[in-house]
Write a protein that holds these residues in place. Structure first.
Motif, PDB file in Angstrom:
ATOM      1  N   MET A 155       7.858 -32.595   3.869  1.00  0.00           N
ATOM      2  CA  MET A 155       8.302 -32.329   5.204  1.00  0.00           C
ATOM      3  C   MET A 155       8.523 -33.830   5.636  1.00  0.00           C
ATOM      4  SD  MET A 155       6.088 -30.310   8.288  1.00  0.00           S
ATOM      5  CE  MET A 155       6.646 -30.425   9.877  1.00  0.00           C
ATOM      6  N   PRO A 156       9.680 -34.063   6.347  1.00  0.00           N
ATOM      7  CA  PRO A 156      10.087 -35.364   6.693  1.00  0.00           C
ATOM      8  C   PRO A 156       9.442 -35.784   8.148  1.00  0.00           C
ATOM      9  CG  PRO A 156      11.785 -33.786   7.057  1.00  0.00           C
ATOM     10  CD  PRO A 156      10.608 -33.062   6.502  1.00  0.00           C
ATOM     11  N   LEU A 157       9.085 -36.751   8.342  1.00  0.00           N
ATOM     12  CA  LEU A 157       8.423 -37.602   9.350  1.00  0.00           C
ATOM     13  C   LEU A 157       9.895 -38.093  10.379  1.00  0.00           C
ATOM     14  CD1 LEU A 157       5.514 -39.374   7.979  1.00  0.00           C
ATOM     15  CD2 LEU A 157       5.315 -37.186   9.195  1.00  0.00           C
ATOM     16  N   ILE A 158      10.040 -37.235  11.115  1.00  0.00           N
ATOM     17  CA  ILE A 158      11.582 -37.660  11.848  1.00  0.00           C
ATOM     18  C   ILE A 158      11.658 -38.419  13.307  1.00  0.00           C
ATOM     19  CG2 ILE A 158      12.702 -35.941  10.719  1.00  0.00           C
ATOM     20  CD1 ILE A 158      12.308 -34.237  13.174  1.00  0.00           C
ATOM     21  N   ASN A 159      10.256 -38.333  13.787  1.00  0.00           N
ATOM     22  CA  ASN A 159      10.078 -38.959  15.183  1.00  0.00           C
ATOM     23  C   ASN A 159       8.606 -39.395  15.408  1.00  0.00           C
ATOM     24  OD1 ASN A 159       8.674 -36.464  15.834  1.00  0.00           O
ATOM     25  ND2 ASN A 159      10.578 -35.720  16.726  1.00  0.00           N
ATOM     26  N   PHE A 160       8.460 -39.917  16.504  1.00  0.00           N
ATOM     27  CA  PHE A 160       7.319 -40.435  17.151  1.00  0.00           C
ATOM     28  C   PHE A 160       6.071 -39.393  17.077  1.00  0.00           C
ATOM     29  CE2 PHE A 160       4.179 -40.718  20.546  1.00  0.00           C
ATOM     30  CZ  PHE A 160       3.666 -42.067  20.461  1.00  0.00           C
ATOM     31  N   GLY A 161       6.297 -38.138  17.499  1.00  0.00           N
ATOM     32  CA  GLY A 161       5.581 -37.159  17.461  1.00  0.00           C
ATOM     33  C   GLY A 161       5.101 -36.937  15.989  1.00  0.00           C
ATOM     34  N   SER A 162       5.883 -36.680  15.284  1.00  0.00           N
ATOM     35  CA  SER A 162       5.628 -36.213  13.777  1.00  0.00           C
ATOM     36  C   SER A 162       4.819 -37.285  12.950  1.00  0.00           C
ATOM     37  CB  SER A 162       6.748 -35.855  13.078  1.00  0.00           C
ATOM     38  OG  SER A 162       7.662 -36.881  12.925  1.00  0.00           O
ATOM     39  N   ILE A 163       5.144 -38.476  13.442  1.00  0.00           N
ATOM     40  CA  ILE A 163       4.424 -39.759  12.875  1.00  0.00           C
ATOM     41  C   ILE A 163       2.928 -39.785  13.193  1.00  0.00           C
ATOM     42  CG2 ILE A 163       4.146 -42.030  12.688  1.00  0.00           C
ATOM     43  CD1 ILE A 163       7.390 -42.264  12.212  1.00  0.00           C
ATOM     44  N   LEU A 164       2.829 -39.626  14.541  1.00  0.00           N
ATOM     45  CA  LEU A 164       1.443 -39.730  15.073  1.00  0.00           C
ATOM     46  C   LEU A 164       0.679 -38.604  14.789  1.00  0.00           C
ATOM     47  CD1 LEU A 164       0.186 -42.252  17.045  1.00  0.00           C
ATOM     48  CD2 LEU A 164       2.633 -42.087  16.535  1.00  0.00           C
ATOM     49  N   GLY A 165       1.259 -37.384  14.624  1.00  0.00           N
ATOM     50  CA  GLY A 165       0.644 -36.013  14.182  1.00  0.00           C
ATOM     51  C   GLY A 165       0.196 -36.363  12.918  1.00  0.00           C
ATOM     52  N   PHE A 166       0.952 -36.924  11.786  1.00  0.00           N
ATOM     53  CA  PHE A 166       0.381 -37.078  10.398  1.00  0.00           C
ATOM     54  C   PHE A 166      -0.598 -38.043  10.745  1.00  0.00           C
ATOM     55  CE2 PHE A 166       1.081 -38.619   6.215  1.00  0.00           C
ATOM     56  CZ  PHE A 166       0.722 -37.520   5.587  1.00  0.00           C
ATOM     57  N   ALA A 167      -0.636 -39.076  11.139  1.00  0.00           N
ATOM     58  CA  ALA A 167      -1.703 -40.099  11.436  1.00  0.00           C
ATOM     59  C   ALA A 167      -2.942 -39.371  11.715  1.00  0.00           C
ATOM     60  CB  ALA A 167      -1.327 -41.189  12.456  1.00  0.00           C
ATOM     61  N   GLU A 168      -2.881 -38.584  12.601  1.00  0.00           N
ATOM     62  CA  GLU A 168      -3.976 -37.707  13.066  1.00  0.00           C
ATOM     63  C   GLU A 168      -4.698 -36.957  12.090  1.00  0.00           C
ATOM     64  OE1 GLU A 168      -5.755 -34.478  16.177  1.00  0.00           O
ATOM     65  OE2 GLU A 168      -3.586 -34.987  16.167  1.00  0.00           O
ATOM     66  N   GLU A 169      -3.746 -36.313  11.138  1.00  0.00           N
ATOM     67  CA  GLU A 169      -4.153 -35.685   9.966  1.00  0.00           C
ATOM     68  C   GLU A 169      -4.751 -36.553   8.890  1.00  0.00           C
ATOM     69  OE1 GLU A 169      -1.289 -33.261   7.879  1.00  0.00           O
ATOM     70  OE2 GLU A 169      -0.267 -32.950   9.999  1.00  0.00           O
ATOM     71  N   ILE A 170      -4.178 -37.745   8.571  1.00  0.00           N
ATOM     72  CA  ILE A 170      -4.795 -38.785   7.602  1.00  0.00           C
ATOM     73  C   ILE A 170      -6.073 -39.278   8.237  1.00  0.00           C
ATOM     74  CG2 ILE A 170      -4.505 -41.102   6.746  1.00  0.00           C
ATOM     75  CD1 ILE A 170      -1.689 -40.899   6.879  1.00  0.00           C
ATOM     76  N   GLU A 171      -6.308 -39.312   9.267  1.00  0.00           N
ATOM     77  CA  GLU A 171      -7.886 -39.981   9.754  1.00  0.00           C
ATOM     78  C   GLU A 171      -8.568 -38.732   9.801  1.00  0.00           C
ATOM     79  OE1 GLU A 171      -8.403 -42.862  10.189  1.00  0.00           O
ATOM     80  OE2 GLU A 171      -6.464 -43.757  10.520  1.00  0.00           O
ATOM     81  N   ASN A 172      -8.233 -37.587  10.211  1.00  0.00           N
ATOM     82  CA  ASN A 172      -9.022 -36.495  10.060  1.00  0.00           C
ATOM     83  C   ASN A 172      -9.541 -35.970   8.549  1.00  0.00           C
ATOM     84  OD1 ASN A 172      -9.769 -35.664  12.784  1.00  0.00           O
ATOM     85  ND2 ASN A 172      -7.699 -34.724  12.872  1.00  0.00           N
ATOM     86  N   GLN A 173      -8.384 -36.316   7.598  1.00  0.00           N
ATOM     87  CA  GLN A 173      -8.963 -36.015   6.304  1.00  0.00           C
ATOM     88  C   GLN A 173      -9.900 -36.988   5.776  1.00  0.00           C
ATOM     89  OE1 GLN A 173      -6.000 -36.935   3.341  1.00  0.00           O
ATOM     90  NE2 GLN A 173      -6.711 -35.340   1.791  1.00  0.00           N
ATOM     91  N   GLN A 174      -9.730 -38.228   6.429  1.00  0.00           N
ATOM     92  CA  GLN A 174     -10.853 -39.469   5.966  1.00  0.00           C
ATOM     93  C   GLN A 174     -12.216 -39.067   6.470  1.00  0.00           C
ATOM     94  OE1 GLN A 174      -8.495 -42.868   5.732  1.00  0.00           O
ATOM     95  NE2 GLN A 174     -10.365 -44.009   4.401  1.00  0.00           N
ATOM     96  N   LEU A 175     -11.988 -38.586   7.684  1.00  0.00           N
ATOM     97  CA  LEU A 175     -13.282 -38.381   8.513  1.00  0.00           C
ATOM     98  C   LEU A 175     -14.119 -37.243   7.695  1.00  0.00           C
ATOM     99  CD1 LEU A 175     -15.644 -38.425  10.779  1.00  0.00           C
ATOM    100  CD2 LEU A 175     -13.708 -37.061  12.161  1.00  0.00           C
ATOM    101  N   GLU A 176     -13.555 -36.070   7.357  1.00  0.00           N
ATOM    102  CA  GLU A 176     -14.115 -35.125   6.780  1.00  0.00           C
ATOM    103  C   GLU A 176     -14.696 -35.593   5.362  1.00  0.00           C
ATOM    104  OE1 GLU A 176     -12.646 -30.871   4.602  1.00  0.00           O
ATOM    105  OE2 GLU A 176     -11.482 -31.914   6.493  1.00  0.00           O
ATOM    106  N   PHE A 177     -13.825 -36.317   4.610  1.00  0.00           N
ATOM    107  CA  PHE A 177     -14.075 -36.970   3.485  1.00  0.00           C
ATOM    108  C   PHE A 177     -15.573 -37.825   3.207  1.00  0.00           C
ATOM    109  CE2 PHE A 177     -14.496 -40.639   0.434  1.00  0.00           C
ATOM    110  CZ  PHE A 177     -14.492 -39.742  -1.020  1.00  0.00           C
ATOM    111  N   TYR A 178     -15.603 -38.726   4.308  1.00  0.00           N
ATOM    112  CA  TYR A 178     -16.544 -39.333   4.580  1.00  0.00           C
ATOM    113  C   TYR A 178     -17.996 -38.565   5.119  1.00  0.00           C
ATOM    114  CZ  TYR A 178     -13.927 -43.690   4.334  1.00  0.00           C
ATOM    115  OH  TYR A 178     -13.093 -44.602   4.069  1.00  0.00           O
TER     116      TYR A 178
END
Length: 142
Positions: free
Chosen positions: A1-24
């Motif tokens: 799925m492409p990251l096509i705008n500001f919203g999708s990029i920041l939404g994916f950034a939130e996913e990344i941080e939540n994945q890392q938080l869950e991992f820790y």
């Protein structure tokens, strides 16, 4: 799925941080990793703060969401699937933690470059990359 705008990029950034938080948080439940409990507790707290920071950047720059379309930026390059951490050996935990941090640094640097026309957002993303860089150094010391 492409990251096509500001919203999708920041939404994916939130996913990344939540994945890392869950991992820790999962590492903290792993009895084999008791020796490194303190640093991972610190990493979990930092990840929680980064989630809030991503949400803040998104909220404060919501007007930027409708502006620029981005092409050629794919989330698949930054996806990491993790196994069950609760039974992982400490060496595997360390490897996965390093992989997550390296992924986050790469993503934030690329996202900042893609959003360089939005100076405030690009700066926030670069700062997130720096925070992950500091965490990466601590992880390498474990």
């Amino acid at each position: 799925m492409p990251l096509i705008n500001f919203g999708s990029i920041l939404g994916f950034a939130e996913e990344i941080e939540n994945q890392q938080l869950e991992f820790y948080n999962d590492v903290l439940k792993n009895s084999d990793c008791h020796a490194c409990h303190a640093p991972f507790e610190t990493f979990a707290k930092a990840a929680k703060k980064r989630v809030k920071e991503v949400l803040r950047v998104r909220r404060e720059n919501v007007t930027e969401m409708i502006l620029e379309t981005i092409e050629g930026f794919e989330r698949k390059a930054f996806l990491i699937t993790l196994e069950d951490v609760s039974a992982m050996a400490p060496r595997a935990v360390a490897h996965n933690a390093l992989e997550l941090s390296n992924r986050s640094i790469s993503f934030y640097k690329e996202a900042a470059q893609r959003l360089k026309g939005q100076a405030e957002v690009a700066l926030a993303l670069k700062n997130l990359a720096k925070k992950h860089g500091k965490e990466l150094k601590k992880l390498q010391e474990l």
